[in-house]
Design an enzyme around this catalytic site. Structure first.
Site, PDB file in Angstrom:
ATOM      1  N   ASN A 222      62.111  72.106 -66.522  1.00 26.27           N
ATOM      2  CA  ASN A 222      63.066  72.248 -67.625  1.00 26.27           C
ATOM      3  C   ASN A 222      62.937  71.024 -68.527  1.00 26.27           C
ATOM      4  O   ASN A 222      63.272  69.910 -68.119  1.00 26.27           O
ATOM      5  CB  ASN A 222      64.475  72.358 -67.023  1.00 26.27           C
ATOM      6  CG  ASN A 222      65.571  72.474 -68.069  1.00 26.27           C
ATOM      7  OD1 ASN A 222      65.372  72.154 -69.235  1.00 26.27           O
ATOM      8  ND2 ASN A 222      66.743  72.910 -67.643  1.00 26.27           N
TER       9      ASN A 222
ATOM     10  N   HIS B 193      65.183  79.361 -73.511  1.00 23.95           N
ATOM     11  CA  HIS B 193      65.113  77.989 -73.003  1.00 23.95           C
ATOM     12  C   HIS B 193      64.731  78.065 -71.527  1.00 23.95           C
ATOM     13  O   HIS B 193      65.270  78.878 -70.778  1.00 23.95           O
ATOM     14  CB  HIS B 193      66.465  77.301 -73.182  1.00 23.95           C
ATOM     15  CG  HIS B 193      66.654  76.141 -72.270  1.00 23.95           C
ATOM     16  ND1 HIS B 193      65.749  75.103 -72.221  1.00 23.95           N
ATOM     17  CD2 HIS B 193      67.606  75.856 -71.339  1.00 23.95           C
ATOM     18  CE1 HIS B 193      66.149  74.235 -71.302  1.00 23.95           C
ATOM     19  NE2 HIS B 193      67.266  74.667 -70.748  1.00 23.95           N
TER      20      HIS B 193
ATOM     21  N   CYS C 254      70.097  71.185 -74.128  1.00 19.90           N
ATOM     22  CA  CYS C 254      69.118  72.280 -74.035  1.00 19.90           C
ATOM     23  C   CYS C 254      69.201  73.253 -75.210  1.00 19.90           C
ATOM     24  O   CYS C 254      68.260  73.994 -75.467  1.00 19.90           O
ATOM     25  CB  CYS C 254      69.306  73.029 -72.716  1.00 19.90           C
ATOM     26  SG  CYS C 254      69.089  71.947 -71.295  1.00 19.90           S
TER      27      CYS C 254
END
Ligand code: UT7
Length: 335
Positions: free
Chosen positions: A292, A262, A115
């Site tokens: 996500n 993020h 990520c």
């Protein structure tokens, strides 16, 4: 020394929308739980019969970013590709983008920081551009999570969260010292590597065992996340690394015009926003639509925020990420 600017942006998400309600038909979950815990309403998952791949989606986003910069693929002199879900175990997808775009034999670097991959890639690109080594760096974040998730009740703690998609930017050098990347900060803490990881299909010594056992109950084939543990670290590290970057350039949270975190969890974004004393409209979130998307989440959000007119000349843009590794990082950009 040159400054690095974002000269072009683009994103691509697969057409196939998967709502929370759709998920409740294949596992024991429900819209209320998913929205309350994560903020996610729907995500994109590539259709099984479709042609989308991590490198393919990355290529589509890259084409848009290159066009947005007013360039041709042949102007790109270095490629950086961040992903945790490459098409192949090796080679990484950077070379596939080079081939897909018909770019000459420029270097292609694959970043494996999950990520945080986009922020890591941004920092690497910044160093290359500042020193004058490269002029137009193509940086891509792309993920195809849906092919590797446990889409049964057993895997619901992870599978409802992750989505597919890609975003890309073209980074360019400028002599104008009033704009561009001001600083980037990168961190890692490997002692927590197994708290958010995919452990199964690993080095070649596993292959014999995987074939021999052929065990559908082997959970190591799927991503594992210790959700509560990751959540607690994320909220702390996001704040720390944003403050670290701000301090580096003698600025404070009040100077931030737009924070693009993020997209891990809407609750994490809102917690960080409140703790840092930022107004809600200073933080851009789109996890509601896409879930996500790991390394792709910041470039997708960046491209969407730009399209929505939320980035103006002179704005101070902050990017921040946290994820598997653990790894985390931030960037401050004068737009
Ligand atoms: O991008 C990289 C960084 N990632 C993150 O930052 C993610 C951080 N973690 C999180 O976002 C949250 O921890 C999750 C969203 C993953 C989970 O939320 P939570 O509030 O920590 O829930 P939990 O894991 O503690 O689970 C609570 C309950 C459990 O049931 P019991 O034991 O209380 O009976 C779970 O079995 O919710 C259950 N549960 C679900 N229920 C319905 C877990 N997943 C689901 C589901 N639907 N999908």
């Amino acid at each position: 020394m040159k400054r690095t600017i974002i000269a072009g942006m683009g994103h691509y998400v697969p057409e196939n929308v998967v709502s929370n309600h759709d998920l409740s038909k294949i596992m024991d979950t429900n819209d209320a739980w998913i929205q309350e815990r994560t903020g996610i309403k729907e995500r994109r998952w590539v259709s099984a019969e479709g042609e989308d791949t991590t490198s393919g989606m990355g290529t589509k986003a890259a084409r848009k970013a290159i066009a947005d910069a007013g360039l041709e693929p042949s102007d790109i002199d270095f490629i950086i590709f961040a992903t945790l879900s490459p098409d192949y175990y090796f080679p990484g997808p950077g070379v596939q983008v080079q081939e897909n775009l018909g770019i000459d034999t420029v270097g292609a670097l694959d970043v494996r920081n999950q990520c945080s991959g986009f922020v890591y890639g941004l920092s690497v690109a910044d160093q290359f551009i500042k020193t004058g080594m490269y002029k137009n760096v193509l940086l891509i974040g792309s993920e195809l999570h849906s092919g590797g998730l446990d889409k049964t009740t057993r895997g619901r703690g992870v599978s409802v969260i992750f989505g597919d998609g890609a975003g890309a930017v073209v980074l360019q050098g400028t002599d104008d010292q009033t704009k561009g990347i001001l600083t980037t900060k990168l961190h890692s803490e490997g002692k927590h590597a197994k708290e958010l990881a995919l452990l199964g299909p690993a080095t070649s010594r596993w292959v014999d065992r995987i074939i021999e056992e052929n065990d559908p109950e082997d959970m190591s084939y799927y991503p594992y996340m210790n959700g509560n543990f990751v959540f607690k670290h994320a909220v702390t590290r996001f704040q720390e690394v944003i403050h670290e970057a701000l301090q580096d350039v003698n600025k404070g949270p009040e100077d931030i015009d737009l924070l693009i975190p993020h997209q891990a969890n809407l609750r994490i974004s809102q917690y960080v926003q409140a703790k840092m004393g930022l107004a809600p409209d200073k933080v851009f979130n789109n996890i509601m639509k896409y879930g996500n998307t790991a390394a792709a989440s910041i470039p997708i959000a960046l491209s969407e925020a730009n399209e929505a007119g939320k980035l103006k000349k002179g704005d101070l843009l902050c990017l921040a990420a946290f994820g598997s590794g653990f790894t985390w990082g931030s960037a401050l950009i004068q737009f």
